[in-house]
Write a protein that holds these residues in place. Structure first.
Motif, PDB file in Angstrom:
ATOM      1  N   ASN A 233       0.929  -0.967  -0.087  1.00 24.95           N
ATOM      2  CA  ASN A 233      -0.063  -0.230  -0.246  1.00 24.95           C
ATOM      3  C   ASN A 233       1.001   1.496   0.209  1.00 24.95           C
ATOM      4  O   ASN A 233       2.051   1.427   0.050  1.00 24.95           O
ATOM      5  CB  ASN A 233      -0.732   0.001   1.355  1.00 24.95           C
ATOM      6  N   PRO A 234       0.332   2.275  -0.738  1.00 24.73           N
ATOM      7  CA  PRO A 234       1.533   3.642  -0.784  1.00 24.73           C
ATOM      8  C   PRO A 234       1.781   3.856   1.175  1.00 24.73           C
ATOM      9  O   PRO A 234       1.171   3.807   1.433  1.00 24.73           O
ATOM     10  CB  PRO A 234       0.343   4.732  -1.351  1.00 24.73           C
ATOM     11  N   VAL A 235       2.283   4.839   0.995  1.00 24.14           N
ATOM     12  CA  VAL A 235       3.028   5.326   2.226  1.00 24.14           C
ATOM     13  C   VAL A 235       3.189   6.661   2.165  1.00 24.14           C
ATOM     14  O   VAL A 235       4.480   6.901   1.483  1.00 24.14           O
ATOM     15  CB  VAL A 235       4.268   4.450   2.966  1.00 24.14           C
ATOM     16  N   GLU A 236       2.614   7.690   3.413  1.00 24.34           N
ATOM     17  CA  GLU A 236       2.634   9.036   2.887  1.00 24.34           C
ATOM     18  C   GLU A 236       3.550   9.113   3.870  1.00 24.34           C
ATOM     19  O   GLU A 236       3.667   8.593   5.200  1.00 24.34           O
ATOM     20  CB  GLU A 236       1.701   9.223   4.033  1.00 24.34           C
ATOM     21  N   VAL A 237       4.905   9.712   3.716  1.00 28.72           N
ATOM     22  CA  VAL A 237       6.332  10.280   4.177  1.00 28.72           C
ATOM     23  C   VAL A 237       6.025  11.593   4.259  1.00 28.72           C
ATOM     24  O   VAL A 237       6.644  12.513   3.370  1.00 28.72           O
ATOM     25  CB  VAL A 237       7.622   9.813   3.668  1.00 28.72           C
ATOM     26  N   PRO A 238       6.147  12.140   6.028  1.00 28.79           N
ATOM     27  CA  PRO A 238       6.765  14.339   5.875  1.00 28.79           C
ATOM     28  C   PRO A 238       7.896  14.204   5.403  1.00 28.79           C
ATOM     29  O   PRO A 238       8.898  13.699   4.698  1.00 28.79           O
ATOM     30  CB  PRO A 238       6.611  13.979   6.967  1.00 28.79           C
ATOM     31  N   ILE A 239       8.121  15.260   4.594  1.00 28.64           N
ATOM     32  CA  ILE A 239       9.394  16.511   3.754  1.00 28.64           C
ATOM     33  C   ILE A 239       8.898  17.414   3.751  1.00 28.64           C
ATOM     34  O   ILE A 239       7.696  18.280   3.943  1.00 28.64           O
ATOM     35  CB  ILE A 239       9.527  15.486   2.361  1.00 28.64           C
ATOM     36  N   GLY A 240       9.792  18.252   3.713  1.00 24.94           N
ATOM     37  CA  GLY A 240       9.730  19.596   2.838  1.00 24.94           C
ATOM     38  C   GLY A 240       9.416  19.833   1.805  1.00 24.94           C
ATOM     39  O   GLY A 240       9.385  19.331   1.089  1.00 24.94           O
ATOM     40  N   THR A 241       9.663  21.417   1.724  1.00 24.55           N
ATOM     41  CA  THR A 241       9.787  22.064   0.884  1.00 24.55           C
ATOM     42  C   THR A 241      10.695  23.344   0.393  1.00 24.55           C
ATOM     43  O   THR A 241      11.397  23.370   1.600  1.00 24.55           O
ATOM     44  CB  THR A 241       8.168  22.251   0.191  1.00 24.55           C
ATOM     45  N   ALA A 242      10.355  23.929  -0.521  1.00 25.40           N
ATOM     46  CA  ALA A 242      11.207  24.662  -1.138  1.00 25.40           C
ATOM     47  C   ALA A 242      10.617  25.980  -0.273  1.00 25.40           C
ATOM     48  O   ALA A 242      11.663  27.233  -0.115  1.00 25.40           O
ATOM     49  CB  ALA A 242      11.197  24.883  -3.235  1.00 25.40           C
ATOM     50  N   ASN A 243       9.955  25.789   0.184  1.00 27.51           N
ATOM     51  CA  ASN A 243       9.565  27.085   1.234  1.00 27.51           C
ATOM     52  C   ASN A 243       9.534  26.588   2.827  1.00 27.51           C
ATOM     53  O   ASN A 243       8.615  25.349   3.035  1.00 27.51           O
ATOM     54  CB  ASN A 243       8.049  27.783   0.674  1.00 27.51           C
TER      55      ASN A 243
ATOM     56  N   MET B  58      10.923  18.166  -1.575  1.00 31.63           N
ATOM     57  CA  MET B  58      12.394  17.945  -1.769  1.00 31.63           C
ATOM     58  C   MET B  58      12.364  16.663  -1.643  1.00 31.63           C
ATOM     59  O   MET B  58      11.406  16.213  -1.559  1.00 31.63           O
ATOM     60  CB  MET B  58      12.886  18.484   0.212  1.00 31.63           C
ATOM     61  N   PRO B  59      13.277  15.863  -1.597  1.00 29.36           N
ATOM     62  CA  PRO B  59      13.580  14.133  -0.670  1.00 29.36           C
ATOM     63  C   PRO B  59      12.679  13.902   0.231  1.00 29.36           C
ATOM     64  O   PRO B  59      13.081  14.868   1.758  1.00 29.36           O
ATOM     65  CB  PRO B  59      15.220  14.338  -1.765  1.00 29.36           C
TER      66      PRO B  59
ATOM     67  N   HIS C  84       5.039  13.115   0.947  1.00 29.85           N
ATOM     68  CA  HIS C  84       5.588  12.444  -0.464  1.00 29.85           C
ATOM     69  C   HIS C  84       5.035  11.103  -0.496  1.00 29.85           C
ATOM     70  O   HIS C  84       4.812  10.110   0.535  1.00 29.85           O
ATOM     71  CB  HIS C  84       6.850  12.066  -0.856  1.00 29.85           C
ATOM     72  N   VAL C  85       4.250  10.719  -1.463  1.00 30.15           N
ATOM     73  CA  VAL C  85       2.912   9.491  -0.882  1.00 30.15           C
ATOM     74  C   VAL C  85       4.366   8.332  -1.861  1.00 30.15           C
ATOM     75  O   VAL C  85       3.889   8.224  -2.905  1.00 30.15           O
ATOM     76  CB  VAL C  85       1.578   9.567  -2.025  1.00 30.15           C
ATOM     77  N   SER C  86       5.222   7.222  -0.957  1.00 28.26           N
ATOM     78  CA  SER C  86       5.529   6.319  -1.945  1.00 28.26           C
ATOM     79  C   SER C  86       4.759   5.623  -2.322  1.00 28.26           C
ATOM     80  O   SER C  86       4.331   4.542  -1.510  1.00 28.26           O
ATOM     81  CB  SER C  86       6.905   6.448  -0.431  1.00 28.26           C
ATOM     82  N   VAL C  87       4.754   4.861  -3.801  1.00 26.76           N
ATOM     83  CA  VAL C  87       4.550   3.676  -3.943  1.00 26.76           C
ATOM     84  C   VAL C  87       5.690   2.391  -3.885  1.00 26.76           C
ATOM     85  O   VAL C  87       4.927   2.145  -3.970  1.00 26.76           O
ATOM     86  CB  VAL C  87       3.886   3.844  -5.198  1.00 26.76           C
ATOM     87  N   GLY C  88       6.452   2.623  -3.588  1.00 33.06           N
ATOM     88  CA  GLY C  88       7.796   1.801  -3.571  1.00 33.06           C
ATOM     89  C   GLY C  88       8.854   1.918  -3.683  1.00 33.06           C
ATOM     90  O   GLY C  88       9.343   3.427  -3.205  1.00 33.06           O
ATOM     91  N   GLU C  89      10.333   1.384  -3.623  1.00 35.81           N
ATOM     92  CA  GLU C  89      11.497   2.355  -3.781  1.00 35.81           C
ATOM     93  C   GLU C  89      12.431   1.483  -5.240  1.00 35.81           C
ATOM     94  O   GLU C  89      11.824   0.144  -5.756  1.00 35.81           O
ATOM     95  CB  GLU C  89      11.914   1.399  -2.920  1.00 35.81           C
ATOM     96  N   VAL C  90      12.542   2.299  -6.203  1.00 38.95           N
ATOM     97  CA  VAL C  90      13.910   1.915  -7.145  1.00 38.95           C
ATOM     98  C   VAL C  90      15.310   1.018  -6.349  1.00 38.95           C
ATOM     99  O   VAL C  90      15.611   2.489  -6.058  1.00 38.95           O
ATOM    100  CB  VAL C  90      13.964   3.241  -7.561  1.00 38.95           C
ATOM    101  N   VAL C  91      15.206   0.245  -6.920  1.00 34.93           N
ATOM    102  CA  VAL C  91      16.024  -0.232  -6.621  1.00 34.93           C
ATOM    103  C   VAL C  91      17.868  -0.354  -7.637  1.00 34.93           C
ATOM    104  O   VAL C  91      17.004  -1.244  -8.887  1.00 34.93           O
ATOM    105  CB  VAL C  91      17.286  -1.533  -5.831  1.00 34.93           C
ATOM    106  N   PHE C  92      18.842   0.082  -7.018  1.00 35.30           N
ATOM    107  CA  PHE C  92      20.192   0.257  -8.685  1.00 35.30           C
ATOM    108  C   PHE C  92      21.665   0.241  -7.879  1.00 35.30           C
ATOM    109  O   PHE C  92      21.833   0.463  -6.847  1.00 35.30           O
ATOM    110  CB  PHE C  92      19.777   0.909  -9.892  1.00 35.30           C
TER     111      PHE C  92
END
Length: 274
Positions: free
Chosen positions: A156-166, A254-255, A173-181
């Motif tokens: 399930n998507p996970v909501e992660v608190p983040i900052g912004t440019a302001n 932000m990331p 950030h609604v994370s739906v998964g991870e990209v791995v490389f």
């Protein structure tokens, strides 16, 4: 004449991508035209760079203007004479009214709801950032930064608190998964949170070691829809800046903490020219 090599085809596609990207940035009343960001108060009052009196009761935003203010509605071109209100949801925006220039459309006033508060941003086609724009500097195309990886979807998507440019606006950030490389110069796997985009594509916002030197503080890269086996192609040559790289009036996300690549990703867009 021989057919193009794979490298030639990659370069040609990237050049088309760059042309489209620069054309999009050069659009009228786009991100390069932002000239202010101003919160609305509870008492009707004038704001900088825009006619009329502006206020909010928290639920909606209100504008009062007279004929001599020269405002018209973006949607219809009708004059703004009297008092009008609009209601937005958080993170929504509306190009509401316009004024100035020979045809009365030089400046568009965007109404925005950020952090559950109303604000306006002025979008001025006379901005020097816009009129002097000649393209975003980039690293040369490098096929080594076209990387294969995999996408590991969350149940399930996970909501992660983040900052912004302001600094006054928090984000999620609604994370739906991870990209791995893997990337050159790092032995361990890199794992980055990803958000969902249209048609199954992914959006990854990331830091790397070029930030603050040759690139902005963070960038993003769009990844085509993962294949059925979860494999993905991440082309960092297509890493782009957020609007906040071009203007101090953005509220760009932000990331997620830890969405960092511990080497210099010398691919994609650089810091915009002054």
């Amino acid at each position: 004449m021989s057919a193009p090599t794979t490298a030639d085809q990659q370069l040609a596609r990237w050049e088309r991508f760059r042309a489209g990207r620069n054309a999009a940035l050069a659009a009228d009343h786009g991100w390069l035209t932002l000239t202010s960001f101003q919160w609305l108060g509870s008492v009707p009052e004038p704001l900088e760079l825009v006619p009329g009196f502006w206020s909010t009761d928290g639920a909606s935003a209100t504008l009062t203007a007279a004929a001599e203010d020269g405002l018209t509605f973006v949607s219809s071109g009708d004059p703004v004479i009297g008092t009008y209100s609009e209601t937005l949801q958080d993170e929504e925006s509306l190009n509401w009214v316009q004024y100035g220039g020979l045809d009365g459309t030089q400046v568009v006033v965007e109404l925005a709801m950020r952090a559950d508060k109303y604000a306006i941003r002025t979008r001025d086609n006379g901005s020097a950032v816009y009129t002097e724009f000649s393209g975003v500097p980039t690293y040369p195309f490098n096929p080594e930064w076209v990387i294969r990886g995999r996408f590991e979807a969350y149940e399930n998507p996970v909501e992660v608190p983040i900052g912004t440019a302001n600094p006054l606006v928090d984000g999620v950030h609604v994370s739906v998964g991870e990209v791995v490389f893997h990337v050159p110069g790092i032995a361990h796997e890199v794992r980055l949170h990803a958000e969902a985009e249209k048609l199954g594509a992914l959006n990854v916002t990331f830091h790397d070691e070029t930030n603050g030197d040759t690139t902005d503080e963070w960038r993003k890269v769009f990844i085509p829809k993962p294949r059925p086996d979860g494999s993905v192609i991440i082309d960092f040559n297509r890493a782009i800046n957020y609007p906040s790289a071009f203007t101090p009036y953005g509220t760009c996300p932000m990331p997620v903490r830890g969405n960092s690549i511990d080497v210099r990703v010398e691919a994609g867009e650089k810091l915009p020219a002054d």
